[in-house]
Design an enzyme around this catalytic site. Structure first.
Site, mmCIF file in Angstrom:
data_model
loop_
_atom_site.group_PDB
_atom_site.id
_atom_site.type_symbol
_atom_site.label_atom_id
_atom_site.label_comp_id
_atom_site.label_asym_id
_atom_site.label_seq_id
_atom_site.Cartn_x
_atom_site.Cartn_y
_atom_site.Cartn_z
ATOM 1 N NE ARG A 1 -10.640 61.433 -7.903
ATOM 2 C CZ ARG A 1 -10.277 62.688 -7.218
ATOM 3 N NH1 ARG A 1 -11.352 63.449 -7.313
ATOM 4 N NH2 ARG A 1 -9.610 62.742 -6.435
ATOM 5 N NE ARG B 1 -14.577 67.488 -8.791
ATOM 6 C CZ ARG B 1 -13.494 67.558 -8.012
ATOM 7 N NH1 ARG B 1 -13.086 66.503 -7.315
ATOM 8 N NH2 ARG B 1 -12.765 68.606 -7.933
ATOM 9 C CE LYS C 1 -12.547 69.606 -4.936
ATOM 10 N NZ LYS C 1 -11.905 68.909 -3.904
ATOM 11 C CE LYS D 1 -15.811 66.658 -3.782
ATOM 12 N NZ LYS D 1 -15.015 66.233 -2.491
ATOM 13 C CB CYS E 1 -6.999 61.057 2.454
ATOM 14 S SG CYS E 1 -5.557 61.834 3.008
ATOM 15 C CB CYS F 1 -1.791 63.684 -1.779
ATOM 16 S SG CYS F 1 -2.681 65.229 -1.749
ATOM 17 C CB CYS G 1 -3.681 68.363 4.200
ATOM 18 S SG CYS G 1 -4.874 68.623 3.213
ATOM 19 C CB CYS H 1 -9.620 63.455 0.624
ATOM 20 S SG CYS H 1 -9.016 65.184 -0.049
HETATM 21 FE FE1 SRM Z 1 -10.003 65.008 -2.158
HETATM 22 C C1 SRM Z 1 -8.088 67.576 -3.350
HETATM 23 C C2 SRM Z 1 -7.796 62.816 -3.168
HETATM 24 C C3 SRM Z 1 -12.363 62.767 -1.685
HETATM 25 C C4 SRM Z 1 -11.902 67.553 -0.058
HETATM 26 N N1 SRM Z 1 -8.471 65.111 -3.238
HETATM 27 C C5 SRM Z 1 -7.693 66.310 -3.641
HETATM 28 C C6 SRM Z 1 -6.509 65.898 -4.509
HETATM 29 C C7 SRM Z 1 -6.913 65.955 -5.915
HETATM 30 C C8 SRM Z 1 -5.009 67.049 -4.436
HETATM 31 C C9 SRM Z 1 -5.164 67.751 -5.248
HETATM 32 O O1 SRM Z 1 -5.822 68.777 -5.395
HETATM 33 O O2 SRM Z 1 -3.740 67.865 -6.154
HETATM 34 C C10 SRM Z 1 -6.015 64.516 -3.736
HETATM 35 C C11 SRM Z 1 -5.282 63.491 -4.629
HETATM 36 C C12 SRM Z 1 -4.451 62.610 -4.017
HETATM 37 C C13 SRM Z 1 -4.081 61.383 -4.719
HETATM 38 O O3 SRM Z 1 -2.874 61.290 -4.908
HETATM 39 O O4 SRM Z 1 -4.950 60.616 -5.376
HETATM 40 C C14 SRM Z 1 -7.557 64.145 -3.306
HETATM 41 N N2 SRM Z 1 -10.134 63.321 -2.331
HETATM 42 C C15 SRM Z 1 -9.362 62.415 -2.817
HETATM 43 C C16 SRM Z 1 -9.544 61.035 -2.736
HETATM 44 C C17 SRM Z 1 -9.103 59.964 -3.783
HETATM 45 C C18 SRM Z 1 -9.424 60.392 -1.360
HETATM 46 C C19 SRM Z 1 -9.207 58.965 -0.949
HETATM 47 O O5 SRM Z 1 -8.249 58.553 -0.266
HETATM 48 O O6 SRM Z 1 -10.089 58.327 -1.333
HETATM 49 C C20 SRM Z 1 -10.968 61.218 -2.983
HETATM 50 C C21 SRM Z 1 -11.416 60.842 -4.274
HETATM 51 C C22 SRM Z 1 -12.992 61.110 -4.348
HETATM 52 C C23 SRM Z 1 -13.513 61.044 -5.585
HETATM 53 O O7 SRM Z 1 -13.517 59.980 -6.214
HETATM 54 O O8 SRM Z 1 -13.958 62.024 -6.338
HETATM 55 C C24 SRM Z 1 -11.393 62.437 -2.141
HETATM 56 N N3 SRM Z 1 -11.724 65.241 -1.290
HETATM 57 C C25 SRM Z 1 -12.707 63.929 -1.092
HETATM 58 C C26 SRM Z 1 -13.672 64.553 0.349
HETATM 59 C C27 SRM Z 1 -14.692 63.505 0.706
HETATM 60 C C28 SRM Z 1 -15.844 63.561 0.026
HETATM 61 O O9 SRM Z 1 -15.989 64.169 -1.138
HETATM 62 O O10 SRM Z 1 -16.656 62.747 0.421
HETATM 63 C C29 SRM Z 1 -13.376 65.932 0.382
HETATM 64 C C30 SRM Z 1 -14.140 66.451 1.463
HETATM 65 C C31 SRM Z 1 -15.588 66.868 1.106
HETATM 66 C C32 SRM Z 1 -15.600 68.223 0.615
HETATM 67 O O11 SRM Z 1 -15.434 68.469 -0.599
HETATM 68 O O12 SRM Z 1 -15.783 69.111 1.303
HETATM 69 C C33 SRM Z 1 -12.109 66.340 -0.463
HETATM 70 N N4 SRM Z 1 -9.975 67.352 -1.933
HETATM 71 C C34 SRM Z 1 -10.606 68.015 -1.068
HETATM 72 C C35 SRM Z 1 -10.314 69.314 -1.245
HETATM 73 C C36 SRM Z 1 -10.879 70.441 -0.523
HETATM 74 C C37 SRM Z 1 -12.002 71.048 -1.030
HETATM 75 C C38 SRM Z 1 -12.455 72.355 -0.623
HETATM 76 O O13 SRM Z 1 -13.556 72.617 -0.413
HETATM 77 O O14 SRM Z 1 -11.872 73.198 -0.377
HETATM 78 C C39 SRM Z 1 -8.978 69.445 -2.105
HETATM 79 C C40 SRM Z 1 -8.238 70.666 -2.282
HETATM 80 C C41 SRM Z 1 -9.037 71.411 -3.574
HETATM 81 O O15 SRM Z 1 -10.003 71.124 -4.117
HETATM 82 O O16 SRM Z 1 -8.335 72.643 -3.448
HETATM 83 C C42 SRM Z 1 -8.954 68.046 -2.509
HETATM 84 FE FE1 SF4 Z 2 -4.166 64.984 -0.140
HETATM 85 FE FE2 SF4 Z 2 -5.211 66.283 1.822
HETATM 86 FE FE3 SF4 Z 2 -7.003 65.180 0.500
HETATM 87 FE FE4 SF4 Z 2 -5.379 63.814 1.992
HETATM 88 S S1 SF4 Z 2 -6.853 65.061 2.570
HETATM 89 S S2 SF4 Z 2 -5.870 63.500 -0.209
HETATM 90 S S3 SF4 Z 2 -3.348 64.900 1.866
HETATM 91 S S4 SF4 Z 2 -5.692 66.762 -0.114
#
Ligand code: SRM
Ligand code: SF4
Length: 548
Positions: free
Chosen positions: A73, A142, A206, A208, A422, A428, A467, A471
């Site tokens: 990323r 981030r 993390k 943001k 997402c 993922c 899930c 995201c």
């Molecule tokens: Fe996310 C984890 C993809 C935005 C909340 N996110 C992941 C992972 C890395 C899975 C992992 O931990 O192994 C996913 C990778 C999937 C893949 O195959 O690429 C993933 N997140 C994404 C992306 C690529 C979704 C998309 O389709 O665009 C976004 C990348 C953003 C970036 O460029 O940095 C992405 N993730 C978000 C957002 C939205 C936002 O930030 O505006 C959220 C919700 C907002 C928030 O943070 O509360 C988000 N991602 C999570 C979480 C839950 C965090 C938490 O507070 O518990 C995880 C899991 C974790 O961190 O344990 C996670």
């Molecule tokens: Fe993966 Fe869940 Fe984030 Fe979708 S919402 S990319 S399934 S961690």
């Protein structure tokens, strides 16, 4: 509550500035993965270990190890790059990744499927193009998001610069990224890497940041740990309202986890104050955040545990000045401005719809040819789309010709253009259900229902995640779907259109046919019972969740 540190805490502090044994892991030819401790560390360098989940069963049957590869990323504050960088990304994706470019919900780009032995060449190629993936993941700040479209305000450039400054201010000081991935043999001096912000423990989780320019909330400012809302008066940037404690993820079966929108603390009126306050919000989270339970470690929990007023007092103590009362703001947009728009300087901007951020091959070829002309920049939006920007009047027709050549303009519905999903399967590891591969099909089945009720021009937002991590920011949409199991989703309703009110659980664990039956009935109720100018999100909130 246990005070035992979570295992990742020990890995971080013992990592020698995020080096760990990554170099050794890279040399190990017996597996496509890195060592378990290094799995946590490579995130800080902007990458995740993954495997193709579509192929797990087939490989297990053949007694083969999982087919490991890495997702990289990039760090692109504000999402803007020039044509040269786009060309580099294009070439690199062809040479090292699967060729697929994925625009994320945080205004940057991911490559999937990079094999371990290709990580160094890939990051070196990015480095040559002045691109990096430092701190794109991990327990640090981030990618900083900034309202994407310059048309939003004549002060866009000035505000965009804040994104850059904040990103740089909050970068970890360790040079390990260069030592491990770029210069290989060169050893950097640890003594010069002292990091007063992150120390050697980094943040508990993390972090943001997003910057919104009203009236657009395309960044979903309240979903961020720290949100800045620009305040403009008489065509001058006067400062920012500061919101803290946003975060969307919740965990099924864990009632102590929840989505939370940021709370506005007040207003700050200078760049110096904004940078100082931003920095100190991170130091509070560093010092007070939960390091035992990662499910309780985001800033939102730290703030709720301290209480907002105590948090504000602690912040004011650290920054040495007080917040001014919050300024009024109003969000009336969140969608991208598709097609051609002209800014105050007469420059042209073309927003391309990229469904769920997956750049299709004809779009990729189109963008490649635009980049070869070197007449525009490329701005990723927070809604997973792409803007070709800064195009002069004289060059506009060159882009128009390419738009025609590649048949870029499609008749996509308003609903589709307001949809977001997402990644989920197949890459993922946390996905419980499909998202980006399924939402387009669901939208095709909802479109006839919109037509049935004459709602096809309504800008209803629809978002899906595989899930409950959220995201695709499904918790701040009018029609929200959260995967619970294969082909099964929780249906969330009552969110507003502009990201200022969370949606709530309406019906649990629905199949596709149940979803469609519900939507049919909801649209019918909406057209019959709505108040004048009431949009779908507000209607469903009033109908199902509010006391009135
Ligand atoms: Fe996310 C984890 C993809 C935005 C909340 N996110 C992941 C992972 C890395 C899975 C992992 O931990 O192994 C996913 C990778 C999937 C893949 O195959 O690429 C993933 N997140 C994404 C992306 C690529 C979704 C998309 O389709 O665009 C976004 C990348 C953003 C970036 O460029 O940095 C992405 N993730 C978000 C957002 C939205 C936002 O930030 O505006 C959220 C919700 C907002 C928030 O943070 O509360 C988000 N991602 C999570 C979480 C839950 C965090 C938490 O507070 O518990 C995880 C899991 C974790 O961190 O344990 C996670
Ligand atoms: Fe993966 Fe869940 Fe984030 Fe979708 S919402 S990319 S399934 S961690």
């Amino acid at each position: 509550m246990s005070n035992k540190l979570s295992p990742l805490e020990t890995i971080k502090t013992g990592s020698d500035g995020l080096r760990g044994t990554i170099k050794e892991s890279l040399k190990d030819n017996f597996t496509g993965n890195v060592r378990p401790d290094d799995e946590g560390l490579v995130k800080f360098h902007g990458m995740y270990v993954q495997d193709d989940r579509d192929r797990r069963v087939e490989r297990a049957a053949k007694k083969l190890d999982k087919l490991y590869s890495f997702m990289i990323r990039l760090r692109i504050p504000g999402g803007a790059i020039d044509s040269k960088k786009w060309l580099a990304i294009h070439e690199i994706s062809e040479q090292y990744g699967t060729g697929v470019l994925k625009i994320t919900t945080r205004q940057t780009l991911q490559l999937h499927g990079v094999l371990k032995n290709q990580l160094q060449p890939t990051l070196q190629a990015f480095n040559l193009a002045k691109l990096d993936s430092i701190a794109a993941c991990g327990d640090v700040n981030r990618n900083v998001m900034v309202s994407a479209h310059p048309k939003v305000s004549p002060l866009h450039q000035e505000i965009y610069e804040y994104g850059n400054k904040i990103s740089t201010l909050l970068l970890p000081k360790t040079q390990s990224y260069y030592e491990v991935w770029i210069d290989d043999e060169k050893v950097y001096e640890r003594s010069k890497e002292a990091d007063p912000l992150y120390e050697d423990r980094y943040l508990p989780r993390k972090f943001k940041i997003a910057i919104a320019i009203p009236p657009s909330n395309d960044v979903d400012v309240f979903s961020n740990d720290l949100g800045l809302i620009a305040h403009i008066e008489d065509n001058e940037l006067k400062g920012f309202n500061v919101a803290v404690g946003g975060g969307l993820s919740a965990t099924f079966g864990n009632p102590n986890t929840y989505s939370r929108l940021g709370t506005v603390l007040g207003f700050l009126d200078s760049e110096e104050k904004i940078l100082k306050a931003t920095y100190e919000v991170l130091t509070i989270q560093r010092d007070f955040g939960n390091r035992s339970d990662r499910k309780q470690a985001r800033l939102k929990y730290t703030i709720d545990k301290m209480g907002v007023e105590n948090f504000k007092k602690e912040l004011e103590k650290r920054i040495g000045f007080e917040f001014l009362p919050a300024k009024e703001y109003k969000f009336t947009e969140r969608s991208d401005l598709y097609g051609w728009q002209q800014n105050h300087e007469g420059k042209w901007f073309y927003t391309l719809f990229v469904e769920n951020g997956g750049v299709k091959s004809y779009q990729k070829e189109f963008l490649h040819q635009v980049a070869q002309l070197d007449i525009s920049n490329f701005i990723f939006t927070c809604n997973q789309n792409l803007i070709l920007g800064e195009i002069s009047e004289a060059n506009k027709s060159k882009v128009e010709n390419l738009i025609e050549k590649f048949a870029i303009e499609k008749q996509d519905s308003v609903l589709r253009k307001n949809s977001m999903a997402c990644v989920a399967l197949p890459t993922c590891p946390l996905a419980l259900a499909e998202a980006q591969r399924y939402l387009p099909k669901l939208v095709s089945k909802i479109e006839p229902l919109l037509e049935k009720y004459g709602l096809q021009e309504e800008e209803v937002s629809i978002r899906m995640t595989g899930c409950p991590n959220g995201c695709g920011r499904s918790y701040v949409s009018e029609l929200g779907f959260i995967g619970t199991a294969p082909e099964q989703y929780n249906f969330m309703l009552g969110g507003d259109r502009y990201g200022e009110r969370l949606n709530q659980l309406y019906k649990e664990k629905l199949s596709e046919s149940e979803i469609l039956t519900e939507i049919d009935s909801l649209f019918s109720q909406y057209v019959n019972e709505r108040k004048p100018n009431e949009n779908f999100g507000d209607f469903s909130y009033r109908k199902f969740f509010s006391a009135n």
